[in-house]
Design a protein around this motif. Sequence first.
Motif, PDB file in Angstrom:
ATOM      1  N   GLY A   1       0.774  -1.196   0.075  1.00 51.67           N
ATOM      2  CA  GLY A   1      -0.233  -0.055   0.018  1.00 51.67           C
ATOM      3  C   GLY A   1       0.924   1.262  -0.130  1.00 51.67           C
ATOM      4  N   ILE A   2       1.847   1.371   0.935  1.00 49.27           N
ATOM      5  CA  ILE A   2       2.664   2.358   0.762  1.00 49.27           C
ATOM      6  C   ILE A   2       3.635   2.584  -0.172  1.00 49.27           C
ATOM      7  CG2 ILE A   2       4.796   3.442   2.022  1.00 49.27           C
ATOM      8  CD1 ILE A   2       3.551   2.523   4.714  1.00 49.27           C
ATOM      9  N   GLN A   3       3.996   1.526  -0.932  1.00 48.32           N
ATOM     10  CA  GLN A   3       4.656   1.676  -2.315  1.00 48.32           C
ATOM     11  C   GLN A   3       3.985   2.180  -3.290  1.00 48.32           C
ATOM     12  OE1 GLN A   3       5.620  -2.773  -2.428  1.00 48.32           O
ATOM     13  NE2 GLN A   3       7.734  -2.199  -2.263  1.00 48.32           N
ATOM     14  N   TYR A   4       2.396   1.911  -3.474  1.00 40.44           N
ATOM     15  CA  TYR A   4       1.524   2.327  -4.286  1.00 40.44           C
ATOM     16  C   TYR A   4       1.354   3.825  -3.831  1.00 40.44           C
ATOM     17  CZ  TYR A   4      -0.712  -1.334  -6.996  1.00 40.44           C
ATOM     18  OH  TYR A   4      -1.006  -2.598  -7.598  1.00 40.44           O
ATOM     19  N   LEU A   5       1.425   4.285  -2.880  1.00 41.56           N
ATOM     20  CA  LEU A   5       1.214   5.511  -2.360  1.00 41.56           C
ATOM     21  C   LEU A   5       2.249   6.443  -2.862  1.00 41.56           C
ATOM     22  CD1 LEU A   5      -0.444   5.610   1.226  1.00 41.56           C
ATOM     23  CD2 LEU A   5      -1.634   6.225  -0.876  1.00 41.56           C
ATOM     24  N   LEU A   6       3.516   5.907  -2.464  1.00 40.97           N
ATOM     25  CA  LEU A   6       4.897   6.609  -2.869  1.00 40.97           C
ATOM     26  C   LEU A   6       5.093   6.863  -4.416  1.00 40.97           C
ATOM     27  CD1 LEU A   6       7.398   5.186  -0.542  1.00 40.97           C
ATOM     28  CD2 LEU A   6       6.199   7.581  -0.527  1.00 40.97           C
ATOM     29  N   LEU A   7       4.546   5.712  -5.248  1.00 37.51           N
ATOM     30  CA  LEU A   7       4.513   6.053  -6.640  1.00 37.51           C
ATOM     31  C   LEU A   7       3.707   6.790  -7.163  1.00 37.51           C
ATOM     32  CD1 LEU A   7       4.742   3.111  -9.218  1.00 37.51           C
ATOM     33  CD2 LEU A   7       2.581   4.422  -9.444  1.00 37.51           C
ATOM     34  N   ALA A   8       2.455   6.933  -6.409  1.00 36.90           N
ATOM     35  CA  ALA A   8       1.545   8.043  -7.025  1.00 36.90           C
ATOM     36  C   ALA A   8       1.881   9.372  -6.600  1.00 36.90           C
ATOM     37  CB  ALA A   8       0.137   7.443  -6.221  1.00 36.90           C
ATOM     38  N   LEU A   9       2.665   9.385  -5.363  1.00 35.53           N
ATOM     39  CA  LEU A   9       3.212  10.755  -4.963  1.00 35.53           C
ATOM     40  C   LEU A   9       4.146  11.234  -6.051  1.00 35.53           C
ATOM     41  CD1 LEU A   9       2.849  12.825  -2.704  1.00 35.53           C
ATOM     42  CD2 LEU A   9       5.059  11.662  -1.853  1.00 35.53           C
ATOM     43  N   VAL A  10       5.083  10.184  -6.306  1.00 34.85           N
ATOM     44  CA  VAL A  10       6.008  10.769  -7.364  1.00 34.85           C
ATOM     45  C   VAL A  10       5.417  11.138  -8.695  1.00 34.85           C
ATOM     46  CG1 VAL A  10       8.086   9.980  -8.845  1.00 34.85           C
ATOM     47  CG2 VAL A  10       7.981   9.368  -6.446  1.00 34.85           C
ATOM     48  N   ALA A  11       4.473  10.197  -9.051  1.00 33.52           N
ATOM     49  CA  ALA A  11       3.764  10.508 -10.447  1.00 33.52           C
ATOM     50  C   ALA A  11       2.989  11.952 -10.238  1.00 33.52           C
ATOM     51  CB  ALA A  11       2.693   9.401 -10.613  1.00 33.52           C
ATOM     52  N   ALA A  12       2.208  12.222  -9.219  1.00 36.04           N
ATOM     53  CA  ALA A  12       1.539  13.206  -9.077  1.00 36.04           C
ATOM     54  C   ALA A  12       2.419  14.549  -9.179  1.00 36.04           C
ATOM     55  CB  ALA A  12       0.770  13.305  -7.556  1.00 36.04           C
ATOM     56  N   PHE A  13       3.506  14.504  -8.621  1.00 38.81           N
ATOM     57  CA  PHE A  13       4.387  15.687  -8.973  1.00 38.81           C
ATOM     58  C   PHE A  13       5.089  15.709 -10.277  1.00 38.81           C
ATOM     59  CE2 PHE A  13       4.073  16.156  -4.436  1.00 38.81           C
ATOM     60  CZ  PHE A  13       4.392  17.553  -4.119  1.00 38.81           C
ATOM     61  N   VAL A  14       5.236  14.585 -10.994  1.00 40.10           N
ATOM     62  CA  VAL A  14       5.385  14.836 -12.356  1.00 40.10           C
ATOM     63  C   VAL A  14       4.379  15.214 -13.499  1.00 40.10           C
ATOM     64  CG1 VAL A  14       6.135  13.285 -14.588  1.00 40.10           C
ATOM     65  CG2 VAL A  14       7.323  12.843 -12.237  1.00 40.10           C
ATOM     66  N   GLY A  15       3.298  14.782 -13.019  1.00 36.54           N
ATOM     67  CA  GLY A  15       2.309  15.308 -13.741  1.00 36.54           C
ATOM     68  C   GLY A  15       1.854  16.555 -13.443  1.00 36.54           C
ATOM     69  N   MET A  16       2.032  17.203 -12.252  1.00 39.91           N
ATOM     70  CA  MET A  16       1.855  18.352 -11.943  1.00 39.91           C
ATOM     71  C   MET A  16       2.917  19.594 -12.666  1.00 39.91           C
ATOM     72  SD  MET A  16       1.059  19.434  -7.998  1.00 39.91           S
ATOM     73  CE  MET A  16       2.764  19.634  -7.576  1.00 39.91           C
ATOM     74  N   GLY A  17       4.106  18.959 -12.460  1.00 32.24           N
ATOM     75  CA  GLY A  17       5.000  19.692 -13.525  1.00 32.24           C
ATOM     76  C   GLY A  17       4.639  19.966 -14.877  1.00 32.24           C
TER      77      GLY A  17
END
Lengths: 221, 605
Positions: B39-55
Amino acid sequence: MTTTLTQTETRPAPTANGSGAFNGHPPGNGDGGRRGPFSNPALIQRYKLGVWVGVGGIVMFFAALTSAMVVRSGLSNDWQPFDVPWILFLSTAVLLVSSFTLEGARRRMIAADWSGVRLWVNGTAALGLVFLACQLLGWQALSARGLFLASNPANSFYYVLTAGHGLHLLGGLLSLGYVWLRVRAPQRWATREAVIEAAALYWHFMDVLWIYILGLLVFWR
Amino acid sequence: MTEVELSPEVSEYTEVHRHPEPKGFIAKWIFSVDHKVIGIQYLLLALVAAFVGMGLSLLVRLRLVWPERSFGILGDLFPVGAPDGVMTPEFYLAMLTMHGTIMVFMVLTTAPQGGFGNYFLPIQIGAADMAFPRLNMLSFWTTFVSFSFLIAAFFVEGGAPMAGWTGYPPLSAVPEAAVQGIGQDLWVVSIAFFCIASLLAALNFIVTTLDLRAKGLTMMRLPLTVWTWFVTAILGLLAFGVLLAAGVLLLMDRNMGTSFFVPGGLVVSDKAIDHSGGSPILWQHLFWFFGHPEVYIAILPGMGVTSHLLATFARKQVYGYKAMVYAIAAIGILGFVVWGHHMFVSGMSPYSAFVFSVLTMCIGVPSAIKTFNWIGTLWGGQIRFTSPMLYSIGFVSLFVSGGLSGIFLGQPTIDLYFHDTYFVVAHFHLIMGVAAIFGMFAGVAFWFPKMFGRWMDEGLGKIHFWCTFIGVYAIFGPMHYLGMLPHPRRYAEFTGVDYLQTGSAGELHYFITIAAMFTITAQFLFLFNFVKSIFAGKPCTEANPWEATTLEWAIPSPPPHDNFGGKVPHIYRGSYDFSLPGAKRDFAMQCNKDEAVYGSAAGGD
């Protein structure tokens, strides 16, 4: 007063059975299996449920391909019907027989005859390989007629559907291979009944799926 | 193994076997089969992806208002897409495509379901893990492979794809088109891997929910979070297979000369394309048959978290629990029969459009039931305005704002005008993007003490909430107006086009870009708060700091390996027994017997 208000909410909690595997997952079972009988109905149920749910996903995959095929065949006038290679009927027979041999393996399992299981699983896997070989020969027969993947949309769907089924069947073969490996030491394999039951269910589904695909290829021309 | 102390809240339990703890860093944290780690791995992946997507969204906004300005660093990073730092229109489309793809798949689909669902579904139903832990690990790592393929698309020859997150052919299907080289292939392969990962995960969630519930935990006693994860999994199971099929066909069109989607007589860049008879509309049908359920895959878990939190912080039962369950199911079912409303402008028969329109309107009913019940839950409650509660209320606000514009877009006649405008951008960002993300913020803030045994900074959380809440309305509110003008979406440039300069449209675009910069900056507050609190947050030693009712609050924070340490608590009541008349406290946990709730007299002995 308070009790009456909540009674309907809270009864009959301890006996209400909201659980599936909980009941059949008692202490000392399925833990590597040093004691007690192995056969664990709850575990079998869980694994089979997993396969059934997976069947739902696979059905949607092939339903999407089917609808694409139906739509594509009606869209333009470049659809060229063709006769499926006769060897597909041989491969169908082989696959049907393989389901019976796998049932043989299941029966040996119930009788706890593990070398018997191994034998029947070997037979089933061999038939599965023969089936795949027949499918490849079918491709060869078609390409010998000059009908390749991109020749015509009708051919494209033939290759896609047979390849899609073949890949799923390959998954079934892998699970049979796993059974074959593990069943050599059945006393050290706690999930053996569950895995064998699940693999059998999946294999039978591959049968049904193939008959559906064959029907589609033969009748939707 | 150390004995796990169950909280005294657990009135009764059954002993089952325990699983040994994994040893070594890799087994424990990398290739872990523990649902909490995954679950935490998924959350971290999403966190990284969210910042890339936001950029990427920032680049999109910058290009829109300063089309000719040079951003030096971009020239170094993308010499082709942004020569001398000036973004080309193709580069704009590529950034737009990647923004959409990353956000929809890697953030909105992974975090609510893969992240929170993985972590809390087994705990909330009293299980030690998912039904198939190794399959769970396989799902995550397949998702990771998918993410890697997608990111790789930035760096291959020809650059990232630009056919949009919907990958419409023929642009996506014809390699001869500019900037549609290997990047587009990687995109399709990435999506295919993602489909497989999501199918496996969906299978796991469904079996877990059906098969591993604790004794006494009937379906109608499940927390609404579990209901939404469960229904989301069913949606994923039935939808991702269709996208996978479409992706396979698209890949063959691109590389093997088939003509599923590429029409005949196509000329691209002055070159005749050697295909015949395919139908781009066929792709649209297959894609949106997946794409509409995908919207609910993204938002349903947010709805579950919102229901859960509104009850917890208003200290009231969820208003109309059963109606909520039926509404979740209805949204799930209806979600499969409305895909045509994404295709009103595809030239579909007006009769089909009418049917899709009516069915689309029907979704308003369960959605309204949910909104009504959220307000009913808040009504007269003793509301505790914690930061997770603020995010949840924000979710309701955004859901209503985004949902109302959906009623306009569901009308074929109105959609013909709005379809390719910023009105649609505003609509789907509010409801699918931002509302779902507020659900995630709420989940992070609510469950953080449980996951990490520490508190997030409440003050920072509130500042972050207000900045983001105001920021997103400032971004997407004016877009409705731009859409009415109508400003077309997916255009790289508005300057120099006279009719697009009418009134304050130009200034509004500036305003939106500034608002986006502000909102993006505010997200670093969240990131800072999140990372800092993991390592240096105020320790949370209590098991149940929010005085909540569900099972995850009956075990230590953070939860031990195996969750309940080989014990399965018995369940005696529904998920939201707050403010029971005559009870000793204002809440009763699901594992509390009547004796524990009312004292021994009322228990009947």
